[in-house]
Design an enzyme around this catalytic site. Sequence first.
Site, PDB file in Angstrom:
ATOM      1  N   ASP A 161      -8.526  10.342  10.732  1.00 25.11           N
ATOM      2  CA  ASP A 161      -8.263  10.132   9.302  1.00 25.11           C
ATOM      3  C   ASP A 161      -8.979   8.863   8.837  1.00 25.11           C
ATOM      4  OD1 ASP A 161      -7.201  10.862   6.874  1.00 25.11           O
ATOM      5  OD2 ASP A 161      -5.222  10.010   7.230  1.00 25.11           O
ATOM      6  N   GLN A 172       4.692   4.530   2.734  1.00 21.83           N
ATOM      7  CA  GLN A 172       4.207   3.316   2.100  1.00 21.83           C
ATOM      8  C   GLN A 172       4.500   2.122   3.011  1.00 21.83           C
ATOM      9  OE1 GLN A 172       6.264   3.534  -1.668  1.00 21.83           O
ATOM     10  NE2 GLN A 172       7.838   2.072  -1.061  1.00 21.83           N
ATOM     11  N   VAL A 173       3.776   1.026   2.780  1.00 24.88           N
ATOM     12  CA  VAL A 173       3.826  -0.129   3.680  1.00 24.88           C
ATOM     13  C   VAL A 173       4.350  -1.352   2.933  1.00 24.88           C
ATOM     14  CG1 VAL A 173       2.475  -1.671   5.145  1.00 24.88           C
ATOM     15  CG2 VAL A 173       1.939   0.776   5.073  1.00 24.88           C
ATOM     16  N   ALA A 188       0.858  -1.185   0.000  1.00 19.00           N
ATOM     17  CA  ALA A 188       0.000   0.000   0.000  1.00 19.00           C
ATOM     18  C   ALA A 188       0.892   1.231   0.000  1.00 19.00           C
ATOM     19  CB  ALA A 188      -0.914   0.015   1.218  1.00 19.00           C
TER      20      ALA A 188
END
Length: 444
Positions: free
Chosen positions: A281, A131-132, A125
Amino acid sequence: MRVLRLFKIWFVAARYGLDEFFLGHERVKLVRWAMRMLFFWRRFSQPRAVRLRLALEALGPIFVKFGQVLSTRRDLIPLDLADELARLQDRVPPFPSEQALAVLRRAYGREVDEVFAEFNREPVASASVAQVHRARLKTGEAVAVKVLRPGIGKVIEKDLALLNVAAGLLERLWSDGKRLKPKEVVAEFAKHLDDELDLIREAANCAQLRRNFERSPLLAVPEVYWDYCTPEVMTMSWMDGVPVSQIDELRRHGVDIPKLARAGVEIFFTQVFRDGYFHADMHPGNILVEDSGRYVALDFGIMGTLNDTDKNYLAQNFLAFFRRDYKRVAQAHWDAGWVPKETRVDEFEAAIRAVCEPVFDRPLKEIAFGKVLLRLFQTSRRFGMEIQPQLVMLQKTLLNIEGLGRQLDPDLDLWATAKPFLERWMSEQIGWRGWVKTFQEEAP
C-alpha cells in the site's frame, strides 16, 4: 442488504454527477439524456475532481483505496483528478474524537489519560480504515496511536459481497471472464482487507518489516509497543519526516530527489526478491522522508508475500525484460503455465517484443504507460494468458512505485536502476553464492 448497498452506490454516483465520467460518448447519449431528466434537480457548483473525491469518501474504504491508487497515476488520468484524489491519501474526514476515546476505553479497560501521559484528542492523520492520534507514554516515548474506525468491518463486508457478485457475473457473461479469474482476484483482495481490520496483525507486519530493514540506510520502520496494542488499537513510535509528495519541501531540507527516486526502486525490489515480503500500500500518504534522505514507511495493513517459485519466475522475467531477451520472457511464461501449452513460444515472443521495445531507453516522462498496459492486456487476451491472483498485490504495488517515481524524478530510468540489483540477486540465487547458501541451509 446487498440491494440497499447497490442502491446507495448508484445514488451517490448520481448525486455527485459521476455519470459524466462514463456517459460522455455519443453512443450512450440516450442514457445521458435519461439521467439528466431523472436528476433534473442537480446543480453542480464544485469541479468534477472534487465531486469524484467526495463520492469516493461517501462510499467507503474500498472506493477510497481505489482513489488512492488512481492518484499516483498521473500518466493515466487528468491532472485535476490526480491532484484532488491525492487528498484521499491522508486527509479523509476523521470520525469524532469521542468515538476514538470510546474505542480506547474499551480496548484498555480504563480512561485514556490513565494510559498515556499525553494524548492529543485531534487526529494528525485520517484514512479510510483508521485514524492516528499523537500521544506520549508514561515512560516518555512519543508514539502514534492508530484507532480503527467504528463499524468499518460491516461496510467492507457489504462491498466485498457486491464485488463477489460482480465477479461471478463477469465470469459467466464475459468471454474473458474465466481467464481473468475475477472471483480469485476479489478473494485475494478480501484476504488483505480482512488483515487490515485487525491491528494486531498490522502491528506484526510492522515488526517483521522493521526486522527486515534493521540498520538499513534506505528505509526506517517504527517500533511497535505491544503492551498498548489490541485488535482495534495499534501503538508505535512516532516518526518525523516530510511527506514524500511535498517535493519542494524535501528540496528545502537538502534531500537529493533523483537519489531518493532510485532508492525507492531499490527498496521495492529488495522487499520483493530478497524477502518475498513487501508493503503493498505504498501510496504517498504512507511514506515520509527524513532529512537524511531515508524513507519512512507507515501503515502496514496490506502486505504482500511471494513464495520462492513466484520470486524465481518474476526475477527471470524482469531480468529478461531488462536485457530485452523476449524469448526468455515468453519461455518463462510458458514454463510457469501462465499461457496455454499449445502456445507457440516464437509467436508469443514476437508479440511481447512489439509491446516492450518502444519503451526502452526512455525516461518515465516519455512513456505512455496507459497505452503500454492496454497493449499488454490485448496481447495476454490474444494468447489466452491467465491472471495470477497471488500477483495482483504486486502489480498494484508496482503501479504505485512507478507512479511515485514519476512524481519524484520524471527523468528516472526505471530499467537501468533496477537491472544491477536484479542481476546481483539472480547471482546470489542461482550462481555460486546461491549454491553456497543452499548448502549451508541443507547441510544440517
